[in-house]
Write a protein that holds these residues in place. Structure first.
Motif, short mmCIF file in Angstrom:
data_model
loop_
_atom_site.label_atom_id
_atom_site.label_comp_id
_atom_site.label_asym_id
_atom_site.label_seq_id
_atom_site.Cartn_x
_atom_site.Cartn_y
_atom_site.Cartn_z
N SER A 1 27.08 30.19 -20.84
CA SER A 1 27.71 30.99 -21.88
C SER A 1 29.02 31.58 -21.36
CB SER A 1 26.77 32.12 -22.31
OG SER A 1 26.56 33.01 -21.22
N ALA B 1 12.10 28.01 -24.21
CA ALA B 1 13.18 27.06 -23.96
C ALA B 1 13.31 26.05 -25.10
CB ALA B 1 12.96 26.34 -22.64
N ASP C 1 28.26 33.96 -18.71
CA ASP C 1 27.95 33.26 -17.46
C ASP C 1 29.24 32.86 -16.73
OD1 ASP C 1 25.28 33.49 -17.99
OD2 ASP C 1 25.05 31.47 -18.81
N THR D 1 17.18 25.86 -25.34
CA THR D 1 18.03 26.12 -24.16
C THR D 1 17.51 25.31 -22.98
OG1 THR D 1 16.67 28.05 -23.61
CG2 THR D 1 18.67 28.44 -24.88
N LYS E 1 17.01 25.36 -16.10
CA LYS E 1 17.86 25.05 -14.95
C LYS E 1 16.99 24.79 -13.72
CE LYS E 1 21.56 27.82 -16.92
NZ LYS E 1 22.42 29.01 -16.77
N ASP F 1 12.43 26.72 -28.17
CA ASP F 1 12.49 27.47 -29.45
C ASP F 1 11.31 27.04 -30.34
OD1 ASP F 1 13.39 29.24 -31.30
OD2 ASP F 1 14.96 27.96 -32.12
N ASN G 1 17.51 26.30 -31.78
CA ASN G 1 18.24 26.92 -30.67
C ASN G 1 17.53 26.71 -29.33
OD1 ASN G 1 20.30 28.47 -29.51
ND2 ASN G 1 19.06 30.34 -29.65
N PRO H 1 25.96 23.93 -19.14
CA PRO H 1 25.18 24.73 -20.10
C PRO H 1 25.26 26.22 -19.78
CG PRO H 1 23.72 23.79 -18.47
CD PRO H 1 25.10 23.28 -18.13
#
Length: 457
Positions: A136, A336, A139, A351, A354, A338, A349, A134
């Motif tokens: 981008s 997180a 990242d 996320t 972590k 949304d 959206n 997960p």
């Protein structure tokens, strides 16, 4: 002065000189060991601090380090050595950036596309694709920058609340102290040796003979070694076995992380939830009763309560010695997911959070939460310690093989009212009933819990 007296005095001085040298050697060994331990602690503290620091305003490599530790370190090293997957040293030189991005985000799609390199890696590593990550594109750039040029560790500790850096005491101070002590000992040795030579020469002149004994410090040292072989052998044996014990003690600490307590991306206090609010562990970790793993609760479980408890009352809570706002931490859950608090609807959206894993067992160890929680009817605290008292969850037990075996030999299985054991007891012969249940305690050892295949099948 007769020859016997002369010999005794000479041997006395030799032994004093030898013992002083031995003290100097021992101090050197101890100092080196302490310096090594100090450096290790410094590196661990630095790494721990970097794990929990925020990435805002930090450079690309530091951001990549945090991402690598959170997503990649379980399977890869930044060197040449293989962990689960290959070492990643020089990966940017071996693969194109576009290819790496596709592989990291979804290796299965790249394999299915027929890519030759992807399929070669798939075949080499037992036809197991790398799980999608997960991250981008930014990242990925940060992770690759960290792998290419990992930062040099510094002896600093970051204060996560203020992001200020506190420099540890310079180790050069200890080096100066050690050097001073060593210099003093050396001067004493030189003085003792000169006194020995002077006295020996005077004694020789009085007896009318020439002095033929060792003069320099090194000659005295060699003379002592030649004439005290038993003592030298004893010291060598003691030093050898002392070093061996230290080495074995150090080996037993490899992979043991007792006291490890990483700060999580959302400050979640078990003391409030499991302690003050008395929420059952199995409410959040529901899979512990019917699965090998306890599972990480989904944020939807959090929303069962926090859809209505938004922290707007303004209360704070303690987390690792710092005070945090409940409202701000709950907002992280909403972000997180949304989730819009005004319309109470979820967006498109979300996320992932972590979370950082706290308890780890080696891959060759079988452990089932269901077997312990449901079959053994054990409390979570048996292995995880008083979680209800912890702001930041930490590894309370060593989780070593020795620790597990001792627990299996001492802890009684909760059989009363546990239907799992009804059939076992109904088929048990009287002989074994007396042997196993005579003390009103049935341990895991007594039902085969010490068999190797129970944990290492």
């Amino acid at each position: 002065m007769n020859k016997i007296t002369k010999k005794v005095k000479r041997n006395v001085f030799h032994r004093v000189a030898f013992l002083c040298l031995l003290v100097l050697f021992t101090n050197s060994f101890s100092f080196a060991q302490e310096e090594s331990d100090s450096n290790n602690v410094s590196l661990e503290a630095s790494a721990s601090a970097e794990d929990v620091a925020t990435v805002d305003g930090e450079d690309l490599v530091m951001k990549g380090e945090k991402l690598f530790k959170a997503n990649c370190a379980a399977c890869h090293s930044i060197g040449d050595n293989k962990v689960v997957g290959p070492g990643l040293k020089g990966i940017s030189d071996r693969r194109e950036r576009e290819w790496l991005g596709k592989w990291i985000i979804n290796s299965a799609d790249l394999i299915a596309s027929g890519d030759a390199d992807a399929n070669a890696i798939f075949e080499e590593y037992n036809k197991v694709p790398m799980p999608p990550q997960p991250v981008s594109e930014d990242d990925i750039d940060a992770i690759l920058a960290y792998i290419k040029t990992p930062p040099v560790k510094q002896d600093v500790v970051a204060d996560v609340s203020t992001e200020e850096v506190v420099v540890e005491e310079d180790s050069s101070v200890s080096l100066i102290v050690f050097g001073s002590v060593a210099l003093i000992l050396l001067v004493l040795l030189v003085i003792l040796n000169k006194s020995r030579v002077s006295i020996a020469r005077l004694a020789a002149e009085k007896e009318g003979v020439s002095f033929d004994g060792p003069v320099s410090l090194m000659e005295a040292f060699r003379f002592t070694l030649r004439n005290n072989k038993g003592l030298v052998a004893a010291i060598v044996i003691v030093l050898f076995f002392t070093s061996l014990v230290k080495l074995m003690d150090g080996a037993f600490t490899i992979g043991v992380h007792t006291g490890y307590k990483p700060e999580q991306p959302i400050k979640f206090s078990h003391k409030i939830h499991a302690g003050d609010d008395k929420i059952d562990c199995n409410y959040c970790h529901s899979s512990a009763r019917h699965s090998k793993t306890s599972g990480i609760p989904s944020l939807n479980v959090c929303m069962n309560c926090h859809k209505y408890i938004d922290g707007s009352h303004g209360k704070t809570f303690s987390y690792n010695g710092e005070e945090y706002s409940m409202e701000e931490e709950i907002k992280k859950i909403y972000k997180a997911l949304d989730y819009d608090t005004e319309t109470q609807t979820y967006g498109d959206n979300p996320t992932p959070v972590k979370w950082i894993k706290v308890h780890n067992l080696p891959d060759h160890v079988f452990f089932s939460h269901q077997q312990h929680v449901t079959v053994g009817n054990q409390k979570c605290q048996t292995c995880h310690g008083p979680v209800e008292e912890m702001d930041v969850v930490e590894q309370s037990s060593p989780l070593t093989m020795k620790w597990c075996i001792e627990c299996h030999g001492e802890t009684g299985v909760a059989t009363k009212g546990n239907g799992y054991y009804d059939e076992m007891h109904s088929r048990m012969t009287e002989e074994y009933k007396d042997k196993w249940l005579g003390d009103d305690k049935l341990t895991v050892e007594e039902i085969g819990g010490w068999e190797c295949a129970k944990c290492h099948y």
